[in-house]
Design an enzyme around this catalytic site. Structure first.
Site, mmCIF file in Angstrom:
data_model
loop_
_atom_site.group_PDB
_atom_site.id
_atom_site.type_symbol
_atom_site.label_atom_id
_atom_site.label_comp_id
_atom_site.label_asym_id
_atom_site.label_seq_id
_atom_site.Cartn_x
_atom_site.Cartn_y
_atom_site.Cartn_z
ATOM 1 N N SER A 36 7.002 -15.515 -13.875
ATOM 2 C CA SER A 36 6.438 -14.263 -14.407
ATOM 3 C C SER A 36 6.709 -13.088 -13.475
ATOM 4 O O SER A 36 6.726 -11.952 -13.905
ATOM 5 C CB SER A 36 4.935 -14.404 -14.661
ATOM 6 O OG SER A 36 4.276 -14.720 -13.458
ATOM 7 N N SER A 127 -5.778 -14.529 2.160
ATOM 8 C CA SER A 127 -5.469 -13.185 2.653
ATOM 9 C C SER A 127 -6.577 -12.683 3.557
ATOM 10 O O SER A 127 -7.761 -13.018 3.365
ATOM 11 C CB SER A 127 -5.344 -12.254 1.439
ATOM 12 O OG SER A 127 -5.405 -10.919 1.829
ATOM 13 N N TYR A 152 -8.159 -8.509 -7.096
ATOM 14 C CA TYR A 152 -7.163 -9.420 -6.493
ATOM 15 C C TYR A 152 -7.771 -10.095 -5.260
ATOM 16 O O TYR A 152 -7.747 -11.319 -5.114
ATOM 17 C CB TYR A 152 -5.891 -8.645 -6.100
ATOM 18 C CG TYR A 152 -5.126 -9.321 -4.983
ATOM 19 C CD1 TYR A 152 -4.335 -10.428 -5.239
ATOM 20 C CD2 TYR A 152 -5.256 -8.886 -3.657
ATOM 21 C CE1 TYR A 152 -3.683 -11.082 -4.208
ATOM 22 C CE2 TYR A 152 -4.599 -9.538 -2.622
ATOM 23 C CZ TYR A 152 -3.819 -10.630 -2.909
ATOM 24 O OH TYR A 152 -3.192 -11.293 -1.887
ATOM 25 N N LYS A 156 -9.114 -14.228 -4.146
ATOM 26 C CA LYS A 156 -8.823 -15.037 -2.947
ATOM 27 C C LYS A 156 -10.127 -15.566 -2.341
ATOM 28 O O LYS A 156 -10.203 -16.720 -1.911
ATOM 29 C CB LYS A 156 -8.059 -14.201 -1.906
ATOM 30 C CG LYS A 156 -6.664 -13.795 -2.351
ATOM 31 C CD LYS A 156 -5.737 -14.995 -2.481
ATOM 32 C CE LYS A 156 -4.371 -14.648 -2.996
ATOM 33 N NZ LYS A 156 -3.538 -15.816 -3.291
ATOM 34 N N ASP A 301 -8.695 1.225 1.322
ATOM 35 C CA ASP A 301 -8.000 0.931 2.589
ATOM 36 C C ASP A 301 -8.990 0.947 3.755
ATOM 37 O O ASP A 301 -9.828 1.841 3.849
ATOM 38 C CB ASP A 301 -6.912 1.984 2.860
ATOM 39 C CG ASP A 301 -5.607 1.661 2.136
ATOM 40 O OD1 ASP A 301 -5.451 0.512 1.681
ATOM 41 O OD2 ASP A 301 -4.753 2.557 2.034
HETATM 42 N N1 UFG Z 1 0.586 2.749 2.787
HETATM 43 C C1 UFG Z 1 1.013 4.059 2.672
HETATM 44 N N2 UFG Z 1 1.855 4.362 1.650
HETATM 45 C C2 UFG Z 1 2.297 3.447 0.748
HETATM 46 C C3 UFG Z 1 1.848 2.103 0.870
HETATM 47 C C4 UFG Z 1 0.986 1.795 1.904
HETATM 48 O O1 UFG Z 1 0.629 4.928 3.463
HETATM 49 O O2 UFG Z 1 3.049 3.798 -0.164
HETATM 50 C C5 UFG Z 1 -0.312 2.393 3.904
HETATM 51 C C6 UFG Z 1 -1.667 1.889 3.413
HETATM 52 O O3 UFG Z 1 -2.555 2.975 3.262
HETATM 53 C C7 UFG Z 1 -2.054 0.961 4.559
HETATM 54 C C8 UFG Z 1 -0.722 0.438 5.096
HETATM 55 O O4 UFG Z 1 0.262 1.342 4.601
HETATM 56 O O5 UFG Z 1 -2.664 1.680 5.561
HETATM 57 C C9 UFG Z 1 -0.396 -0.959 4.620
HETATM 58 O O6 UFG Z 1 -0.514 -0.981 3.212
HETATM 59 P P1 UFG Z 1 0.009 -2.215 2.329
HETATM 60 O O7 UFG Z 1 -0.257 -1.854 0.892
HETATM 61 O O8 UFG Z 1 1.392 -2.556 2.705
HETATM 62 O O9 UFG Z 1 -0.898 -3.390 2.812
HETATM 63 P P2 UFG Z 1 -2.483 -3.559 2.723
HETATM 64 O O10 UFG Z 1 -2.951 -3.732 4.118
HETATM 65 O O11 UFG Z 1 -3.156 -2.556 1.910
HETATM 66 O O12 UFG Z 1 -2.489 -4.866 1.844
HETATM 67 C C10 UFG Z 1 -2.435 -6.109 2.406
HETATM 68 C C11 UFG Z 1 -1.841 -7.144 1.449
HETATM 69 C C12 UFG Z 1 -2.790 -7.397 0.305
HETATM 70 C C13 UFG Z 1 -4.182 -7.615 0.786
HETATM 71 C C14 UFG Z 1 -4.605 -6.457 1.637
HETATM 72 C C15 UFG Z 1 -6.017 -6.561 2.107
HETATM 73 O O13 UFG Z 1 -0.618 -6.721 0.943
HETATM 74 O O14 UFG Z 1 -2.352 -8.554 -0.357
HETATM 75 O O15 UFG Z 1 -3.730 -6.405 2.749
HETATM 76 O O16 UFG Z 1 -6.182 -6.595 3.438
HETATM 77 F F1 UFG Z 1 -5.069 -7.714 -0.228
#
Ligand code: UFG
Length: 346
Positions: A36, A127, A152, A156, A301
């Site tokens: 998928s 996660s 999501y 988990k 975040d």
């Molecule tokens: N960020 C940006 N711009 C973007 C994407 C992300 O500034 O376009 C920043 C986010 O604000 C964050 C950092 O980059 O500060 C990392 O973001 P990600 O989306 O790459 O990762 P996350 O920490 O938000 O997500 C990860 C995993 C998820 C999990 C989450 C919870 O990918 O599966 O951690 O801790 F749920």
């Protein structure tokens, strides 16, 4: 005799890298995937890298009958590594039922089919999101879990609770949950990597797609966090290191070295990098100047998230071997390959 391991979601990003690590460690692998959010082309890539083609079963694990049939066929399996799940945080906020239905039905059907066929070793793809907003840093496995912000993330957390209950009810069942921090990077060959469908949610694929000219600019979600440069700090982990952590967790289960029937481990490097640090590192490694703009914070975040990795080191004998440079250069190599060979690949 080789151990036979069922890998659900084995065509996905982390699943496919783990399948390679398992084949390299001499396991027989059966992938169950509904494709998928992946492609069976991955199987060609895996065989190109390892010279072995894993057995593949196209099955939707939400379908309990199909799940039982495929487990009946592979009832001599020694363990299951369960990756199959939807993973887009933003989409899960819009469509919670899709996430609860998919991520929990597939888990429950898998656990039920395992019980029916007396397969009793299980590794779960969890996660760091289960820690919610951490009270203390670095995060140890003893940190209290909290209700995650997104559906999501909540799947988990609920999944871990389900697994714990199932393990408690069955004296033969052993399970390990690996709580990943921020997986990035790709296989060094450049043949497999992350393949986000549509606009990426995560930072690294957004950066590489922007650098490749697919996106106009990167939005940096907020620079007013209480961190060194105001942007959020995360613990980025190379997907190949993460894959190796699964192979070691599997060995711990098969060797019956576990100290508890349900164990959890943080899988990260223990080092945190801010968004701006990642951008700078990307620019210096790729030689591409990245267009970006500071925008509003993204809902949900947290300012800082990085792991205490001592437990994985002590009990699994695992530490990350690859640093930020390898994470970024392999992500970029993968993106460049995708653009070069677009039509042949997917
Ligand atoms: N960020 C940006 N711009 C973007 C994407 C992300 O500034 O376009 C920043 C986010 O604000 C964050 C950092 O980059 O500060 C990392 O973001 P990600 O989306 O790459 O990762 P996350 O920490 O938000 O997500 C990860 C995993 C998820 C999990 C989450 C919870 O990918 O599966 O951690 O801790 F749920």
């Amino acid at each position: 005799m080789k151990h036979k391991i069922i890998v659900t979601g084995g065509c996905g990003y982390i699943g496919s890298h783990t399948v390679i690590a398992l084949i390299e460690n001499n396991y027989d692998v059966v992938i169950i995937d509904d494709l998928s959010n992946s492609s069976d082309q991955i199987l060609n890539r895996i065989s190109k890298i390892t010279s072995k083609r894993p057995t593949f079963e196209k099955v939707d694990l939400k379908d309990i009958q199909a799940t039982n049939q495929v487990f009946e066929k592979h009832k001599n399996a020694d363990a299951v590594i369960h990756f199959a799940a939807h993973k887009a945080v933003g989409e899960s906020v819009q469509q919670p039922i899709k996430y609860y239905q998919n991520n929990l039905y597939t888990l429950i059907n898998t656990l039920a089919a395992m019980a029916k066929h007396h397969i009793n070793k299980f590794i779960f793809s969890s996660s760091a999101t289960v820690y919610g907003i951490p009270q203390t840093l670095p995060i140890t496995e003893n940190n209290q879990t909290q209700r995650p912000f997104s559906p999501y993330g909540n799947t988990k957390k609920i999944a871990e609770e389900i697994i714990e209950d199932v393990v408690r009810s069955n004296t033969k069942m052993l399970a390990i949950s690996l709580r990943y921090f921020n997986p990035i990077g790709a296989h060094e060959s450049g043949w497999i990597g992350e393949l986000p469908s549509g606009t990426p949610n995560n930072l690294m694929p957004f950066i590489t797609q922007t650098a490749a000219g697919l996106r106009e600019k990167l939005m940096v979600f907020g620079n007013d966090y209480p961190t060194k440069d105001g942007t959020p700090i995360r613990d980025y982990i190379h997907v190949v290191d993460l894959a190796e952590a699964h192979a070691l967790a599997l060995k711990r289960l098969l060797d019956r070295k576990v100290e508890n029937s349900f164990e959890v481990f943080n899988i990260g490097t223990g080092e945190g990098y801010s968004v701006l640090e990642i951008i700078k590192a990307f620019e210096s490694i790729s030689g591409v100047v990245l267009k970006y703009e500071i925008t509003e914070r993204r809902a949900g975040d947290v300012p800082q998230l990085y792991a205490d990795i001592n437990l994985a080191k002590e009990k699994l004998g695992w530490t990350a071997k690859r640093g930020l440079k390898e994470m970024i250069s392999s992500s970029w190599k993968w993106e460049e390959n995708l653009r070069k060979n677009k039509n042949q690949l997917y």
